[in-house]
Design an enzyme around this catalytic site. Structure first.
Site, PDB file in Angstrom:
ATOM      1  N   HIS A 190      -4.533   1.559   7.771  1.00 39.18           N
ATOM      2  CA  HIS A 190      -3.156   2.083   7.831  1.00 39.18           C
ATOM      3  C   HIS A 190      -2.990   3.263   6.857  1.00 39.18           C
ATOM      4  O   HIS A 190      -2.407   4.296   7.217  1.00 39.18           O
ATOM      5  CB  HIS A 190      -2.198   0.926   7.500  1.00 39.18           C
ATOM      6  CG  HIS A 190      -0.750   1.274   7.420  1.00 39.18           C
ATOM      7  ND1 HIS A 190       0.199   0.771   8.298  1.00 39.18           N
ATOM      8  CD2 HIS A 190      -0.055   2.046   6.548  1.00 39.18           C
ATOM      9  CE1 HIS A 190       1.393   1.237   7.966  1.00 39.18           C
ATOM     10  NE2 HIS A 190       1.277   2.015   6.907  1.00 39.18           N
ATOM     11  N   GLU A 191      -3.511   3.106   5.647  1.00 36.22           N
ATOM     12  CA  GLU A 191      -3.353   4.169   4.633  1.00 36.22           C
ATOM     13  C   GLU A 191      -4.211   5.391   4.942  1.00 36.22           C
ATOM     14  O   GLU A 191      -3.776   6.533   4.744  1.00 36.22           O
ATOM     15  CB  GLU A 191      -3.695   3.639   3.233  1.00 36.22           C
ATOM     16  CG  GLU A 191      -2.938   2.404   2.765  1.00 36.22           C
ATOM     17  CD  GLU A 191      -1.442   2.480   2.909  1.00 36.22           C
ATOM     18  OE1 GLU A 191      -0.886   3.592   3.066  1.00 36.22           O
ATOM     19  OE2 GLU A 191      -0.791   1.420   2.886  1.00 36.22           O
ATOM     20  N   GLN A 226       2.878   9.854   1.859  1.00 42.47           N
ATOM     21  CA  GLN A 226       4.230   9.278   1.959  1.00 42.47           C
ATOM     22  C   GLN A 226       5.170   9.765   0.855  1.00 42.47           C
ATOM     23  O   GLN A 226       6.385   9.651   0.991  1.00 42.47           O
ATOM     24  CB  GLN A 226       4.151   7.743   1.916  1.00 42.47           C
ATOM     25  CG  GLN A 226       3.495   7.158   3.165  1.00 42.47           C
ATOM     26  CD  GLN A 226       3.361   5.666   3.042  1.00 42.47           C
ATOM     27  OE1 GLN A 226       2.426   5.163   2.424  1.00 42.47           O
ATOM     28  NE2 GLN A 226       4.307   4.936   3.617  1.00 42.47           N
ATOM     29  N   CYS A 275       5.768  -0.363   7.605  1.00 40.33           N
ATOM     30  CA  CYS A 275       5.460   0.842   6.845  1.00 40.33           C
ATOM     31  C   CYS A 275       6.694   1.252   6.055  1.00 40.33           C
ATOM     32  O   CYS A 275       7.796   1.253   6.591  1.00 40.33           O
ATOM     33  CB  CYS A 275       5.051   1.964   7.795  1.00 40.33           C
ATOM     34  SG  CYS A 275       4.631   3.502   6.961  1.00 40.33           S
ATOM     35  N   LEU A 276       6.475   1.614   4.806  1.00 43.15           N
ATOM     36  CA  LEU A 276       7.606   2.028   3.964  1.00 43.15           C
ATOM     37  C   LEU A 276       8.259   3.301   4.501  1.00 43.15           C
ATOM     38  O   LEU A 276       9.423   3.560   4.202  1.00 43.15           O
ATOM     39  CB  LEU A 276       7.128   2.246   2.521  1.00 43.15           C
ATOM     40  CG  LEU A 276       6.618   0.982   1.818  1.00 43.15           C
ATOM     41  CD1 LEU A 276       6.001   1.335   0.470  1.00 43.15           C
ATOM     42  CD2 LEU A 276       7.739  -0.026   1.645  1.00 43.15           C
ATOM     43  N   GLY A 282       0.832  -1.193   0.000  1.00 46.85           N
ATOM     44  CA  GLY A 282       0.000   0.000   0.000  1.00 46.85           C
ATOM     45  C   GLY A 282       0.865   1.241   0.000  1.00 46.85           C
ATOM     46  O   GLY A 282       2.049   1.176   0.362  1.00 46.85           O
ATOM     47  N   HIS A 311      -2.503   7.491   7.333  1.00 45.09           N
ATOM     48  CA  HIS A 311      -1.481   8.355   6.707  1.00 45.09           C
ATOM     49  C   HIS A 311      -2.109   9.655   6.203  1.00 45.09           C
ATOM     50  O   HIS A 311      -1.529  10.731   6.362  1.00 45.09           O
ATOM     51  CB  HIS A 311      -0.825   7.653   5.509  1.00 45.09           C
ATOM     52  CG  HIS A 311       0.324   6.750   5.852  1.00 45.09           C
ATOM     53  ND1 HIS A 311       1.439   7.166   6.540  1.00 45.09           N
ATOM     54  CD2 HIS A 311       0.549   5.444   5.555  1.00 45.09           C
ATOM     55  CE1 HIS A 311       2.301   6.157   6.666  1.00 45.09           C
ATOM     56  NE2 HIS A 311       1.781   5.085   6.077  1.00 45.09           N
TER      57      HIS A 311
HETATM   58  O1  GNR Z   1       3.912  -2.664   2.684  1.00 43.39           O
HETATM   59  C1  GNR Z   1       3.209  -2.508   3.688  1.00 43.39           C
HETATM   60  N1  GNR Z   1       2.847  -3.592   4.418  1.00 43.39           N
HETATM   61  C2  GNR Z   1       1.918  -3.546   5.448  1.00 43.39           C
HETATM   62  C3  GNR Z   1       1.821  -4.651   6.280  1.00 43.39           C
HETATM   63  C4  GNR Z   1       0.898  -4.675   7.299  1.00 43.39           C
HETATM   64  C5  GNR Z   1       0.060  -3.603   7.500  1.00 43.39           C
HETATM   65  C6  GNR Z   1       0.150  -2.484   6.677  1.00 43.39           C
HETATM   66  C7  GNR Z   1       1.066  -2.456   5.659  1.00 43.39           C
HETATM   67  S1  GNR Z   1       1.150  -1.064   4.615  1.00 43.39           S
HETATM   68  C8  GNR Z   1       2.820  -1.143   4.115  1.00 43.39           C
HETATM   69  C9  GNR Z   1       3.117  -0.085   3.063  1.00 43.39           C
HETATM   70  C10 GNR Z   1       2.922   1.280   3.664  1.00 43.39           C
HETATM   71  O2  GNR Z   1       3.724   1.839   4.353  1.00 43.39           O
HETATM   72  N2  GNR Z   1       1.792   1.868   3.429  1.00 43.39           N
HETATM   73  O3  GNR Z   1       1.526   3.065   3.973  1.00 43.39           O
HETATM   74 NI    NI Z   2       2.640   3.147   5.819  1.00 45.40          NI
END
Ligand code: GNR
Ligand code: NI
Length: 167
Positions: free
Chosen positions: A133-134, A51, A91-92, A46, A137
């Site tokens: 999660h997104e 980001q 998270c990236l 995601g 952000h």
């Molecule tokens: O790549 C991602 N893996 C992930 C694993 C578990 C819960 C959420 C994520 S999102 C993350 C990519 C990211 O940072 N998205 O904002």
């Molecule tokens: Ni993230």
């Protein structure tokens, strides 16, 4: 297509609240294509526009094994949520850190697609977690903000140390 640089926690720009997209035009579609390329290259499942330092309410997600199922959510809204789960998140923008976070197991989301049309979908499990999660952000919230202050402090120290090594 272009790869976009990903902001790293604790960059204060990650705490910017994103603005709604008013018109889904070619500029938005180009941004989404670049976000998808950046997400696949990272690799991640995601990516929120926040980001890549674009403070618009846009999310790209692909939880498929073979990266063949890009899902785009513009101006996403959680309509309903239920159930609880705890899953390990990464998270990236917080590289190398994986921690358990409590989320809803199921969410119903309304968003715009790349044609600017409204759609609704129900997600559960990994897709539901990723959507939450997104959307966090887009509100300026990084997943480590769901953890204790002590854990967050340790993560900040670890990332600062990594940054010194790579610098
Ligand atoms: O790549 C991602 N893996 C992930 C694993 C578990 C819960 C959420 C994520 S999102 C993350 C990519 C990211 O940072 N998205 O904002
Ligand atoms: Ni993230």
């Amino acid at each position: 297509m272009a790869l976009l640089p990903i902001l790293r926690y604790p960059d204060p720009r990650l705490h910017t609240k994103a603005a709604p997209v008013s018109v889904v035009d070619d500029a938005i579609r180009t941004l989404v294509a670049d976000m998808a390329e950046t997400m696949y290259e990272a690799p991640g499942i995601g990516l929120a526009a926040t980001q890549v330092n674009v403070h618009k309410r846009i999310i790209a997600i692909d939880i498929s094994e073979d990266k063949s199922q890009l899902q785009v959510f513009i101006n996403p809204e959680i309509l309903t949520h239920d159930g609880e789960c705890e899953s390990e998140e990464g998270c990236l923008s917080v590289p190398g850190i994986y921690e358990r976070v409590r989320r809803n197991h199921r969410v119903r989301v309304r968003a715009l697609n790349l044609d600017g049309q409204v759609f609704e979908t129900e997600a559960e499990g990994l897709l539901a977690v990723c959507l939450q999660h997104e959307i966090d952000h887009l509100e300026g919230i990084v997943f480590v903000e769901h953890l204790s202050r002590l854990k967050r402090f340790r993560i900040k120290s670890k990332l600062a140390k990594q940054a010194r090594i790579t610098a």
